[in-house]
Design a protein around this motif. Sequence first.
Motif, PDB file in Angstrom:
ATOM      1  N   ALA A   3      69.499 -23.156 -23.940  1.00  0.00           N
ATOM      2  CA  ALA A   3      69.677 -24.315 -24.871  1.00  0.00           C
ATOM      3  C   ALA A   3      70.433 -25.307 -25.649  1.00  0.00           C
ATOM      4  CB  ALA A   3      68.993 -23.569 -26.905  1.00  0.00           C
ATOM      5  N   GLU A   4      71.914 -24.061 -25.492  1.00  0.00           N
ATOM      6  CA  GLU A   4      73.403 -24.739 -25.730  1.00  0.00           C
ATOM      7  C   GLU A   4      73.714 -25.082 -24.700  1.00  0.00           C
ATOM      8  OE1 GLU A   4      74.227 -25.202 -29.453  1.00  0.00           O
ATOM      9  OE2 GLU A   4      71.945 -23.930 -29.611  1.00  0.00           O
ATOM     10  N   SER A   5      74.241 -26.802 -24.970  1.00  0.00           N
ATOM     11  CA  SER A   5      74.302 -27.623 -23.820  1.00  0.00           C
ATOM     12  C   SER A   5      75.351 -27.311 -23.430  1.00  0.00           C
ATOM     13  CB  SER A   5      74.098 -29.235 -23.502  1.00  0.00           C
ATOM     14  OG  SER A   5      74.783 -29.707 -25.148  1.00  0.00           O
ATOM     15  N   GLU A   6      76.701 -26.607 -24.577  1.00  0.00           N
ATOM     16  CA  GLU A   6      77.667 -26.684 -24.679  1.00  0.00           C
ATOM     17  C   GLU A   6      78.418 -25.251 -23.590  1.00  0.00           C
ATOM     18  OE1 GLU A   6      79.525 -26.532 -27.546  1.00  0.00           O
ATOM     19  OE2 GLU A   6      79.192 -28.513 -28.442  1.00  0.00           O
ATOM     20  N   PHE A   7      77.105 -24.579 -23.965  1.00  0.00           N
ATOM     21  CA  PHE A   7      77.198 -23.301 -22.704  1.00  0.00           C
ATOM     22  C   PHE A   7      76.856 -23.313 -21.616  1.00  0.00           C
ATOM     23  CE2 PHE A   7      75.989 -20.387 -26.827  1.00  0.00           C
ATOM     24  CZ  PHE A   7      77.258 -20.088 -27.001  1.00  0.00           C
ATOM     25  N   ASN A   8      75.952 -24.408 -21.496  1.00  0.00           N
ATOM     26  CA  ASN A   8      75.925 -24.299 -20.042  1.00  0.00           C
ATOM     27  C   ASN A   8      77.073 -25.096 -18.989  1.00  0.00           C
ATOM     28  OD1 ASN A   8      72.934 -23.569 -19.790  1.00  0.00           O
ATOM     29  ND2 ASN A   8      71.908 -25.505 -18.662  1.00  0.00           N
ATOM     30  N   SER A   9      77.439 -26.709 -19.874  1.00  0.00           N
ATOM     31  CA  SER A   9      78.628 -26.484 -19.344  1.00  0.00           C
ATOM     32  C   SER A   9      80.094 -25.695 -18.615  1.00  0.00           C
ATOM     33  CB  SER A   9      79.092 -27.728 -20.082  1.00  0.00           C
ATOM     34  OG  SER A   9      77.784 -29.026 -20.320  1.00  0.00           O
ATOM     35  N   SER A  10      79.792 -24.708 -19.610  1.00  0.00           N
ATOM     36  CA  SER A  10      81.182 -23.315 -19.835  1.00  0.00           C
ATOM     37  C   SER A  10      80.692 -22.689 -18.136  1.00  0.00           C
ATOM     38  CB  SER A  10      81.269 -23.243 -20.782  1.00  0.00           C
ATOM     39  OG  SER A  10      81.252 -23.814 -21.561  1.00  0.00           O
ATOM     40  N   ALA A  11      79.176 -22.737 -18.386  1.00  0.00           N
ATOM     41  CA  ALA A  11      78.388 -21.744 -17.589  1.00  0.00           C
ATOM     42  C   ALA A  11      78.472 -22.508 -16.163  1.00  0.00           C
ATOM     43  CB  ALA A  11      76.848 -21.664 -17.670  1.00  0.00           C
ATOM     44  N   GLU A  12      78.292 -23.656 -15.966  1.00  0.00           N
ATOM     45  CA  GLU A  12      78.739 -24.306 -14.255  1.00  0.00           C
ATOM     46  C   GLU A  12      80.253 -24.766 -14.005  1.00  0.00           C
ATOM     47  OE1 GLU A  12      77.014 -27.609 -15.707  1.00  0.00           O
ATOM     48  OE2 GLU A  12      75.004 -27.573 -15.008  1.00  0.00           O
ATOM     49  N   ARG A  13      81.557 -24.938 -15.679  1.00  0.00           N
ATOM     50  CA  ARG A  13      82.207 -24.570 -14.720  1.00  0.00           C
ATOM     51  C   ARG A  13      82.815 -23.440 -14.346  1.00  0.00           C
ATOM     52  NH1 ARG A  13      83.986 -25.729 -19.799  1.00  0.00           N
ATOM     53  NH2 ARG A  13      84.855 -24.039 -20.474  1.00  0.00           N
ATOM     54  N   PHE A  14      82.631 -22.853 -15.176  1.00  0.00           N
ATOM     55  CA  PHE A  14      82.730 -20.801 -14.768  1.00  0.00           C
ATOM     56  C   PHE A  14      82.401 -20.453 -12.658  1.00  0.00           C
ATOM     57  CE2 PHE A  14      82.679 -19.514 -19.178  1.00  0.00           C
ATOM     58  CZ  PHE A  14      84.358 -20.114 -19.373  1.00  0.00           C
TER      59      PHE A  14
END
Length: 441
Positions: free
Chosen positions: A166-177
């Motif tokens: 649900a949280e776009s910030e988490f998704n952005s971090s996931a893609e960076r990782f």
Amino acid sequence: MITLFVLLSIGMNLADNEEIIWRIQFCFRILEQYYWLINAYTLDFFSCDHWSKLPWSWQKFLPSVGPVELSRWIESGEQSNEENATFESPSEEITSAAQQHKDLLNIFRKHVKSKKQHEIFRIGKVCTLCASATSCHNVLDIGSGVGHLARFLHYGLNFTVACLEAESEFNSSAERFDMDLKIAVENMGKTPRRPPLHVVCRLTSNTDIETLHKMTYPVFDGGFGIIGLHTCGDLVPYMLRYFAASEKIRYLVSAGCCYMKMTSDCLGTNNPGYPVSDFVGNFKGVPLEYESREVACHALEMYLKRLNDNEVEKLKIHCYRAALECILVSIDPSLKRSGLRSVKNAHCMPFNSYAMEAVKKMDINLDKKELQSVETLKRLSRWQEVYKFYTIRLMLAPVIETVILLDRLLFLKERGFRATILPLFDPVLSARNLTIVAMKL
């Protein structure tokens, strides 16, 4: 090595619906007797005079009980973790020096604390068994966060993974990782797989199964498993309903948390997070309100450590907060149960210093005389009564969690699915260690 037979038979050895129903009814009898206690806030200890509501014999006996004895009371009712003998003990999994999981490659330990390493390794083992039994290596990770579990499944265990978060910030971090891992694999001279699909989506009670299928279609055109590692609030009930509604969902692995964030039928909600089973929905047991569901989320093992390791002084914070509550309500009744600033090492501070720090970000002027008044000092002298009341209330937490988990298990059993509750994680590392596993074989 844990086997499929062991997976489906260990944990709560509940052979039929009648036994589950009996256990639920037994828990409700306990909760009905102590209904006021499970819904009592410790911070209201003085303002609501909670001590006087305890049975007279308790009031006379509890002052003579020390912290170690209290811990034994809790431990005598705690679940046995003998079932976890199919896994290595956490001390064998996690290296003592670096606090790293010895069976995880370094690329899966990066950015991941030892607790999470322990969790993703064990849930990965269960997912592998489910995938083997159902011939399905596609997985939808609901509430995927920054993707630590998804990366381990996708790259480490060769699953094809889609993630909903649900949280776009988490998704952005996931893609960076994901990109960090891709670079690490390339530096090893290997060609990395395409990363997991990350979708920003907030599931609601109106999100139907067809919407879920459309979101996962780009990744897997066919069956898939549905998993969640400490999914919050209503996400586990959503997962249960999706699993029951769709033939494409072949298995479910779900460890929940944050029970107090569930919707409840006591609020008149349609398709509530609790209850989900037909039996509990029609049963006239006591409602599990926010306060009782919140206490079910406490980390008992960490609390036991404080009782056993001569750290009971740290529990003065409960008395401090309850004494401050009286002062705040006297200033303005609307300040009742206000969220206050967390104060580190409060037990080492004088009460007035704690109080000033706790309300620092609020527009409140505390009367210094009131902070040191005879009435306040009298309350502070009762700090042992406060933590003992808190402990007694905490003893009922496993009963509440049992009702919630058995309600979820019964939902699956009522619909004819093979399911179990597995004590998957070490409760000292991961307090919400019970995991529901279901498969369509």
